[in-house]
Scaffold this active site. Structure first.
Site, PDB file in Angstrom:
ATOM      1  N   CYS A   4       0.868  -1.190   0.000  1.00  0.00           N
ATOM      2  CA  CYS A   4       0.000   0.000   0.000  1.00  0.00           C
ATOM      3  C   CYS A   4       0.897   1.229   0.000  1.00  0.00           C
ATOM      4  O   CYS A   4       1.722   1.415   0.905  1.00  0.00           O
ATOM      5  CB  CYS A   4      -0.928   0.015   1.212  1.00  0.00           C
ATOM      6  SG  CYS A   4      -1.796   1.596   1.393  1.00  0.00           S
ATOM      7  N   CYS A   7       0.589   3.311   3.174  1.00  0.00           N
ATOM      8  CA  CYS A   7       1.213   2.642   4.324  1.00  0.00           C
ATOM      9  C   CYS A   7       2.737   2.805   4.251  1.00  0.00           C
ATOM     10  O   CYS A   7       3.410   2.992   5.280  1.00  0.00           O
ATOM     11  CB  CYS A   7       0.817   1.172   4.380  1.00  0.00           C
ATOM     12  SG  CYS A   7      -0.881   0.881   4.949  1.00  0.00           S
ATOM     13  N   ASP A  30      -0.011  16.629  -0.966  1.00  0.00           N
ATOM     14  CA  ASP A  30      -0.272  15.835  -2.168  1.00  0.00           C
ATOM     15  C   ASP A  30       0.841  16.082  -3.194  1.00  0.00           C
ATOM     16  O   ASP A  30       1.273  17.220  -3.404  1.00  0.00           O
ATOM     17  CB  ASP A  30      -1.642  16.215  -2.753  1.00  0.00           C
ATOM     18  CG  ASP A  30      -2.145  15.198  -3.769  1.00  0.00           C
ATOM     19  OD1 ASP A  30      -3.122  14.484  -3.444  1.00  0.00           O
ATOM     20  OD2 ASP A  30      -1.581  15.124  -4.874  1.00  0.00           O
ATOM     21  N   HIS A  46      -4.581   0.729   8.172  1.00  0.00           N
ATOM     22  CA  HIS A  46      -4.990   0.586   6.770  1.00  0.00           C
ATOM     23  C   HIS A  46      -6.477   0.286   6.669  1.00  0.00           C
ATOM     24  O   HIS A  46      -6.953  -0.770   7.106  1.00  0.00           O
ATOM     25  CB  HIS A  46      -4.198  -0.518   6.054  1.00  0.00           C
ATOM     26  CG  HIS A  46      -4.605  -0.656   4.625  1.00  0.00           C
ATOM     27  ND1 HIS A  46      -4.037   0.101   3.616  1.00  0.00           N
ATOM     28  CD2 HIS A  46      -5.578  -1.389   4.027  1.00  0.00           C
ATOM     29  CE1 HIS A  46      -4.622  -0.191   2.462  1.00  0.00           C
ATOM     30  NE2 HIS A  46      -5.565  -1.095   2.686  1.00  0.00           N
ATOM     31  N   ASN A  86     -12.506  10.477  -2.075  1.00  0.00           N
ATOM     32  CA  ASN A  86     -12.962   9.682  -3.213  1.00  0.00           C
ATOM     33  C   ASN A  86     -13.071   8.224  -2.785  1.00  0.00           C
ATOM     34  O   ASN A  86     -12.162   7.689  -2.143  1.00  0.00           O
ATOM     35  CB  ASN A  86     -11.983   9.825  -4.377  1.00  0.00           C
ATOM     36  CG  ASN A  86     -11.973  11.231  -4.929  1.00  0.00           C
ATOM     37  OD1 ASN A  86     -13.015  11.857  -5.070  1.00  0.00           O
ATOM     38  ND2 ASN A  86     -10.784  11.749  -5.227  1.00  0.00           N
ATOM     39  N   HIS A  97      -6.307   3.448   0.135  1.00  0.00           N
ATOM     40  CA  HIS A  97      -6.120   3.652   1.586  1.00  0.00           C
ATOM     41  C   HIS A  97      -6.926   4.914   1.886  1.00  0.00           C
ATOM     42  O   HIS A  97      -6.675   5.962   1.263  1.00  0.00           O
ATOM     43  CB  HIS A  97      -4.623   3.844   1.903  1.00  0.00           C
ATOM     44  CG  HIS A  97      -4.289   3.984   3.365  1.00  0.00           C
ATOM     45  ND1 HIS A  97      -3.305   3.242   3.990  1.00  0.00           N
ATOM     46  CD2 HIS A  97      -4.787   4.806   4.332  1.00  0.00           C
ATOM     47  CE1 HIS A  97      -3.220   3.592   5.260  1.00  0.00           C
ATOM     48  NE2 HIS A  97      -4.105   4.558   5.489  1.00  0.00           N
ATOM     49  N   HIS A  99      -8.428   8.259   2.507  1.00  0.00           N
ATOM     50  CA  HIS A  99      -7.753   9.551   2.633  1.00  0.00           C
ATOM     51  C   HIS A  99      -8.744  10.681   2.407  1.00  0.00           C
ATOM     52  O   HIS A  99      -9.702  10.548   1.651  1.00  0.00           O
ATOM     53  CB  HIS A  99      -6.563   9.684   1.681  1.00  0.00           C
ATOM     54  CG  HIS A  99      -6.845   9.358   0.253  1.00  0.00           C
ATOM     55  ND1 HIS A  99      -6.949   8.056  -0.205  1.00  0.00           N
ATOM     56  CD2 HIS A  99      -7.044  10.141  -0.842  1.00  0.00           C
ATOM     57  CE1 HIS A  99      -7.190   8.056  -1.504  1.00  0.00           C
ATOM     58  NE2 HIS A  99      -7.267   9.319  -1.925  1.00  0.00           N
TER      59      HIS A  99
HETATM   60  P1  DGP Z   1      -7.374   9.809  -5.016  1.00  0.00           P
HETATM   61  O1  DGP Z   1      -7.403  10.024  -6.492  1.00  0.00           O
HETATM   62  O2  DGP Z   1      -8.565  10.443  -4.310  1.00  0.00           O
HETATM   63  O3  DGP Z   1      -7.185   8.358  -4.658  1.00  0.00           O
HETATM   64  O4  DGP Z   1      -6.117  10.616  -4.490  1.00  0.00           O
HETATM   65  C1  DGP Z   1      -4.841  10.089  -4.391  1.00  0.00           C
HETATM   66  C2  DGP Z   1      -3.901  11.247  -4.269  1.00  0.00           C
HETATM   67  O5  DGP Z   1      -2.661  10.726  -3.848  1.00  0.00           O
HETATM   68  C3  DGP Z   1      -3.642  11.999  -5.550  1.00  0.00           C
HETATM   69  O6  DGP Z   1      -4.157  13.334  -5.423  1.00  0.00           O
HETATM   70  C4  DGP Z   1      -2.144  12.031  -5.711  1.00  0.00           C
HETATM   71  C5  DGP Z   1      -1.641  11.554  -4.372  1.00  0.00           C
HETATM   72  N1  DGP Z   1      -0.443  10.753  -4.431  1.00  0.00           N
HETATM   73  C6  DGP Z   1      -0.267   9.627  -5.177  1.00  0.00           C
HETATM   74  N2  DGP Z   1       0.967   9.140  -4.983  1.00  0.00           N
HETATM   75  C7  DGP Z   1       1.576   9.972  -4.086  1.00  0.00           C
HETATM   76  C8  DGP Z   1       2.872   9.978  -3.491  1.00  0.00           C
HETATM   77  O7  DGP Z   1       3.732   9.124  -3.714  1.00  0.00           O
HETATM   78  N3  DGP Z   1       3.137  11.009  -2.645  1.00  0.00           N
HETATM   79  C9  DGP Z   1       2.208  11.977  -2.351  1.00  0.00           C
HETATM   80  N4  DGP Z   1       2.581  12.957  -1.510  1.00  0.00           N
HETATM   81  N5  DGP Z   1       0.979  11.993  -2.896  1.00  0.00           N
HETATM   82  C10 DGP Z   1       0.676  10.997  -3.747  1.00  0.00           C
END
Ligand code: DGP
Length: 113
Positions: A4, A7, A30, A46, A86, A97, A99
């Site tokens: 994950c 995680c 993000d 998780h 989402n 996971h 969020h």
């Molecule tokens: P969602 O589409 O709602 O599942 O949002 C997932 C978010 O996670 C997306 O806006 C980008 C973010 N994200 C994905 N990979 C990483 C990462 O490796 N680091 C960080 N800081 N954010 C990430």
């Protein structure tokens, strides 16, 4: 949970810009910000999505919501902010996971979708 992404971020195996943590919650910026402030708030435990929150304790869920308020205040989001979670493919959830996105620092569109 093994494999994950979030995680691994909590464990420090993948770097992130942490903005908050406590015993139940971890929050970080993000990687692909959609607003001047775009922070992800996640439970340490998780839980795959909103559809699985029966697996979370009330304390964990409350901690996420309290962290959102605290982080928004720290970030100076006095004019307001949007909180998005989402859930599943129709909502384009890309990381399984639970969020909460905190989006702020600009005017949001008045349409949700
Ligand atoms: P969602 O589409 O709602 O599942 O949002 C997932 C978010 O996670 C997306 O806006 C980008 C973010 N994200 C994905 N990979 C990483 C990462 O490796 N680091 C960080 N800081 N954010 C990430």
């Amino acid at each position: 949970m093994e494999n994950c992404l979030f995680c691994k971020i909590i464990a420090g195996e993948i770097p992130s810009t942490k903005v908050y943590e406590d015993e139940n919650v971890f929050a970080f910026r993000d990687i692909n910000p959609q607003a001047p402030v775009h922070i992800l708030v996640i439970p340490r435990h998780h839980i795959s999505s909103m559809a699985a929150i029966d697996e979370a304790t009330d304390a964990e869920l409350a901690a996420c919501l309290r962290a959102i308020r605290l982080i928004a205040a720290r970030e100076g989001l006095k004019e307001g902010y949007r909180v998005v979670s989402n859930c599943g493919p129709h909502a384009c959830q890309s990381v399984p996971h639970l969020h909460f996105h905190i989006l702020g620092g600009r005017q949001m569109a008045d349409q949700m979708a």
